[in-house]
Design an enzyme around this catalytic site. Sequence first.
Site, PDB file in Angstrom:
ATOM      1  CE  LYS A   1      -2.170  -0.948   3.868  1.00 51.39           C
ATOM      2  NZ  LYS A   1      -1.544  -2.233   4.274  1.00 51.39           N
TER       3      LYS A   1
ATOM      4  NE  ARG B   1      -4.037  -1.332  10.422  1.00 53.58           N
ATOM      5  CZ  ARG B   1      -2.966  -0.773   9.875  1.00 53.58           C
ATOM      6  NH1 ARG B   1      -3.040   0.357   9.236  1.00 53.58           N
ATOM      7  NH2 ARG B   1      -1.817  -1.385   9.953  1.00 53.58           N
TER       8      ARG B   1
ATOM      9  NE  ARG C   1       7.393  -3.044   5.862  1.00 53.40           N
ATOM     10  CZ  ARG C   1       6.082  -2.862   5.896  1.00 53.40           C
ATOM     11  NH1 ARG C   1       5.390  -2.862   4.764  1.00 53.40           N
ATOM     12  NH2 ARG C   1       5.456  -2.697   7.021  1.00 53.40           N
TER      13      ARG C   1
ATOM     14  NE  ARG D   1       6.315  -0.190   9.927  1.00 50.00           N
ATOM     15  CZ  ARG D   1       5.069  -0.327   9.495  1.00 50.00           C
ATOM     16  NH1 ARG D   1       4.745   0.130   8.291  1.00 50.00           N
ATOM     17  NH2 ARG D   1       4.162  -0.902  10.229  1.00 50.00           N
TER      18      ARG D   1
ATOM     19  NE  ARG E   1       2.579  -4.540  11.392  1.00 49.03           N
ATOM     20  CZ  ARG E   1       3.651  -4.383  10.618  1.00 49.03           C
ATOM     21  NH1 ARG E   1       4.819  -4.868  10.983  1.00 49.03           N
ATOM     22  NH2 ARG E   1       3.554  -3.742   9.489  1.00 49.03           N
TER      23      ARG E   1
HETATM   24  P1  AMP Z   1       1.000   0.543   9.304  1.00 46.54           P
HETATM   25  O1  AMP Z   1       2.159   1.442   9.037  1.00 46.54           O
HETATM   26  O2  AMP Z   1      -0.227   0.920   8.504  1.00 46.54           O
HETATM   27  O3  AMP Z   1       1.346  -0.927   9.174  1.00 46.54           O
HETATM   28  O4  AMP Z   1       0.598   0.776  10.838  1.00 46.54           O
HETATM   29  C1  AMP Z   1       1.510   0.482  11.890  1.00 46.54           C
HETATM   30  C2  AMP Z   1       0.772   0.380  13.205  1.00 46.54           C
HETATM   31  O5  AMP Z   1       0.102   1.625  13.501  1.00 46.54           O
HETATM   32  C3  AMP Z   1      -0.347  -0.660  13.250  1.00 46.54           C
HETATM   33  O6  AMP Z   1       0.138  -1.960  13.555  1.00 46.54           O
HETATM   34  C4  AMP Z   1      -1.252  -0.096  14.344  1.00 46.54           C
HETATM   35  O7  AMP Z   1      -0.711  -0.324  15.639  1.00 46.54           O
HETATM   36  C5  AMP Z   1      -1.174   1.403  14.090  1.00 46.54           C
HETATM   37  N1  AMP Z   1      -2.205   1.873  13.127  1.00 46.54           N
HETATM   38  C6  AMP Z   1      -1.996   2.445  11.900  1.00 46.54           C
HETATM   39  N2  AMP Z   1      -3.153   2.776  11.296  1.00 46.54           N
HETATM   40  C7  AMP Z   1      -4.129   2.394  12.154  1.00 46.54           C
HETATM   41  C8  AMP Z   1      -5.555   2.436  12.108  1.00 46.54           C
HETATM   42  N3  AMP Z   1      -6.210   2.941  11.040  1.00 46.54           N
HETATM   43  N4  AMP Z   1      -6.242   1.946  13.171  1.00 46.54           N
HETATM   44  C9  AMP Z   1      -5.619   1.444  14.250  1.00 46.54           C
HETATM   45  N5  AMP Z   1      -4.287   1.351  14.362  1.00 46.54           N
HETATM   46  C10 AMP Z   1      -3.535   1.822  13.330  1.00 46.54           C
END
Ligand code: AMP
Length: 219
Positions: free
Chosen positions: A13, A88, A127, A161, A172
């Site tokens: 994404k 989400r 990554r 990360r 996740r």
């Molecule tokens: P991402 O970079 O999208 O993989 O997000 C990393 C982490 O941020 C996730 O594992 C969640 O802990 C938190 N997070 C990001 N976006 C959301 C969302 N829309 N709702 C809840 N938690 C989020």
Amino acid sequence: MNLILLGPPGAGKGTQAQRIEKSYGLVQLSTGDMLRGAVAAQTEIGRQVKRIMDAGELVPDTTIIEMISERIDHADCAQGFILDGFPRTTPQAEALDVMLEKKGMELNHVIEISVNDELLVERITGRFTCAKCGAGYHDKFQKTAVDGVCDNCGGTEFSRRADDTEKVIRTRLQAYHAQTAPILPYYQEKSRLRQVDGMASIDEVEQQIAAVLDGGARP
Ligand code: AMP
């Protein structure tokens, strides 16, 4: 034009959002990036969410919804935005609809990047990004042309990360299947959902997304 990119962690994404941003003049709104920024800056929100993110769990809906609602009011979103990592959960998807209606904005496309789970762990653990410009790379699938030098800006510092470890990735993925995948029928019912094959190469996925974006507002 406003759109959502959906898909499990590691589906691509962020990579695709960066490409669409450039070619369509839209702004990428990644809730994950915003939260990581808040953690790094040690803001009140950052302190609240750090433990949750480190564990690979989801941050409470209210925090996320407020953050996005405030962000899409910024002037740079006027041309349109790409939501990456949001919504989400079903409450987030419903809140987004209400929020956009109140703001007089429209959701033009919802695109799901579908990927086989087996591939995701390998994709995520490999990554890394340039610490200076944020360009994304992968140990195996997208190396820098010169080892240790960013193709985009020449930077030599890279970061990974904290939640890209195998143990956290499994949590996740579980969160995705339990809480995020159920929103797909929400968009399907509204005839908004389009699917692209996230197992294809980065360029091919980009072409599939462009075909959706260029092919009219709704399927
Ligand atoms: P991402 O970079 O999208 O993989 O997000 C990393 C982490 O941020 C996730 O594992 C969640 O802990 C938190 N997070 C990001 N976006 C959301 C969302 N829309 N709702 C809840 N938690 C989020």
